[in-house]
Design an enzyme around this catalytic site. Structure first.
Site, PDB file in Angstrom:
ATOM      1  CB  ALA A   1      24.859  10.344  26.813  1.00  6.88           C
TER       2      ALA A   1
ATOM      3  CB  THR B   1      23.009   1.393  27.576  1.00  8.64           C
ATOM      4  OG1 THR B   1      22.808   1.219  26.171  1.00  8.64           O
ATOM      5  CG2 THR B   1      22.384   0.230  28.315  1.00  8.64           C
TER       6      THR B   1
ATOM      7  CG  ASP C   1      33.048   9.220  17.171  1.00  9.72           C
ATOM      8  OD1 ASP C   1      33.447   9.038  18.316  1.00  9.72           O
ATOM      9  OD2 ASP C   1      31.856   9.408  16.865  1.00  9.72           O
TER      10      ASP C   1
END
Length: 500
Positions: free
Chosen positions: A207, A214, A267
């Site tokens: 994470a 995942t 981001d």
């Protein structure tokens, strides 16, 4: 030995600074005085021909570190491969070659191929400080990288680490751009695609800003920290794997940039594309399916933003010689019931085991993604995916992959649980992805593997006053209280309106 002004004995500090080499010296150390080093100084350390650049932390009190000794963080100690009794020489490093390129970008200039390669090279060699990297990440935020810059950065990141060659193809892969809690389709998709006889060597991340990656979810069921040889053995035996990419040296600069992006919590579209596709290219993938959830509280919030990101992905993929397809999906609400590593693992297993209680939305999304990926190689994907899942072949393949990676373990359960109830009756019309993810993180996810949130209701459900909306799961009473206090102090992540 310490008569020279630039030499000190070295000891391990036994401090984890996560990929950032740090050196500790006392303020009255003769090297600090003679070289003019201060807190946050960048220092070159040389031991028997090996060199690293580390950031200085100055010790101002206490007696844990002798005066004429330097202590190194775990990362610095391991980078120099030191043994007890080592002695280091300290000096001021030359300014990193890429510093001027970063400065140019900060002031609105463009990055060419040489600048991108210099930045990535200096990042991997740890010649750039966290402040340098934060300036670079910030200067690229939003849409500040154009298509040509994104391609240059992706190629530089791909070429800076190991590149895997599987000797045959096609090599399939998938990636989700994120922002949708519980959307843990990867283990199911890998099992389906590998059961169909295709190669799918899946490397996944932990994470960054979410309650689980995942790798975090897979790790509660099987080991994921495999080296390249072990990963190759799993893929050769079973056709697929689900491993953590951080230990494989695939696009290693990406992991270092992610470390900076995580606390900044934003981001860059260009850096996101470079991160995704550089790792896919380094892993040897030829056909990639990008899952892109779209919703008001997802990472991609509109179809216009999705189109722009899709176009950028396609352009960079062409430059890399990859075939990709973008699967745009509903990102308006969390997927499945569990949010957090173990809770998401329960959902994954329920789908693979064809349990009547399996979350239907997770099952359908996994089939959509697996089907679209299989169609990239000319297969009637959705139908085949359903047959492999419903017939039990996907479950068998998943268990075989887990066994090959080191053995399967059933997920655990948190010792602390408390429901959060509806304070009004009506119909649930929305769930805020970001807010429910925040609650799961405050409860301890992903670091605490069994912590998180278990959804008891979904969008479209009708609820009564006092009916549980969701449960907070935590491993400590303090983390449970922290998550519940946050929940009580904010508007509910569940929007409940009068039923029609």
């Amino acid at each position: 030995m310490t008569e020279r002004h630039d030499i000190l004995p070295l000891v391990p500090a036994d401090i984890d600074t996560y990929r950032q080499p740090v050196v500790y010296m006392r303020e009255d150390c003769h090297v600090c005085r003679s070289e003019g080093f201060g807190t946050q100084s960048r220092i070159e350390i040389e031991v028997e021909g090996k060199r690293i650049i580390a950031t200085l932390n100055v010790i101002t009190g206490g007696d844990w570190l002798p005066q004429e000794t330097a202590a190194l963080s775990n990362t610095a100690w391991e980078a120099l491969a030191l043994q007890p009794g080592a002695v280091g020489r300290f000096s001021h490093p030359e300014p990193p070659v890429s510093a001027s390129a970063i400065r140019t970008k900060v002031y609105g200039g463009r990055l060419d191929d040489a600048a991108c390669r210099a930045i990535i090279s200096d990042t991997i060699q740890r010649r750039l400080s966290d402040l340098d990297l934060a300036a670079f990440v910030t200067s690229c935020a939003g849409d500040r990288l154009d298509e040509a810059e994104t391609i240059a950065l992706t190629l530089a990141m791909r070429d800076a680490g190991v590149r895997l060659d599987w000797g045959r193809g096609p090599v399939l892969d998938k990636h989700c751009v994120g922002g949708l809690p519980g959307n843990r389709t990867t283990p199911i998709v890998v099992a389906i695609v590998a059961a169909a006889g295709h190669l799918i060597p899946k490397t996944s991340s932990r994470a960054i800003t979410s309650p689980a990656g995942t790798a975090d979810t897979m790790e509660v069921m099987a080991p994921v920290a495999l080296d390249q040889a072990a990963m190759r053995g799993v893929v050769e035996a079973e056709g697929g794997c689900i491993v953590w990419g951080g230990g494989l040296d695939l696009s290693p600069a990406d992991d270092m940039l992610i470390r900076i992006e995580r606390p900044l919590d934003f981001d860059s579209e260009g850096q996101m594309v470079a991160s995704i596709l550089s790792k896919k290219a380094a892993a040897g993938s030829s056909h990639v399916l990008i899952d892109m959830p779209i919703g008001p509280t997802a990472k991609v919030r509109s179809y216009a933003a999705a189109k722009a990101l899709s176009d950028r992905l396609q352009a960079v993929a062409r430059a890399l010689g990859q075939t990709i397809s973008v699967n745009r999906s509903d990102g308006s609400a969390p997927v499945g019931r569990g949010i957090g590593p173990a809770l998401e693992a329960y959902d994954v297993l329920a789908v693979l085991r064809r349990s009547p209680q399996a979350p239907a939305d997770l099952r359908e999304r996994a089939l959509d993604v697996a089907g679209a990926l299989l169609e990239l190689v000319g297969t009637n994907g959705r139908q085949l995916a359903g047959e492999l899942l419903d017939g039990g072949k996907a479950e068998a393949k998943f268990m075989a992959i887990c066994a090959a990676q080191g053995g399967f373990t059933e997920p655990g359960e948190a010792p602390q649980m408390q429901p959060v109830n509806a304070d009004r009756a009506g119909r649930i019309t929305a769930i805020d992805n970001r807010r429910i993810a925040k609650i799961a993180k405050l409860a301890g996810a992903p670091g605490r593997k069994t912590s998180g949130v278990l959804l008891r209701t979904r969008v479209g459900d009708t609820v009564e006053i006092g009916q549980p909306l969701f449960e907070v799961h935590a491993e400590t009473q303090g983390e449970l209280a922290w998550a519940l206090d946050f929940t009580a102090s904010r508007d509910s992540p569940f929007r409940v309106e009068d039923a029609p």
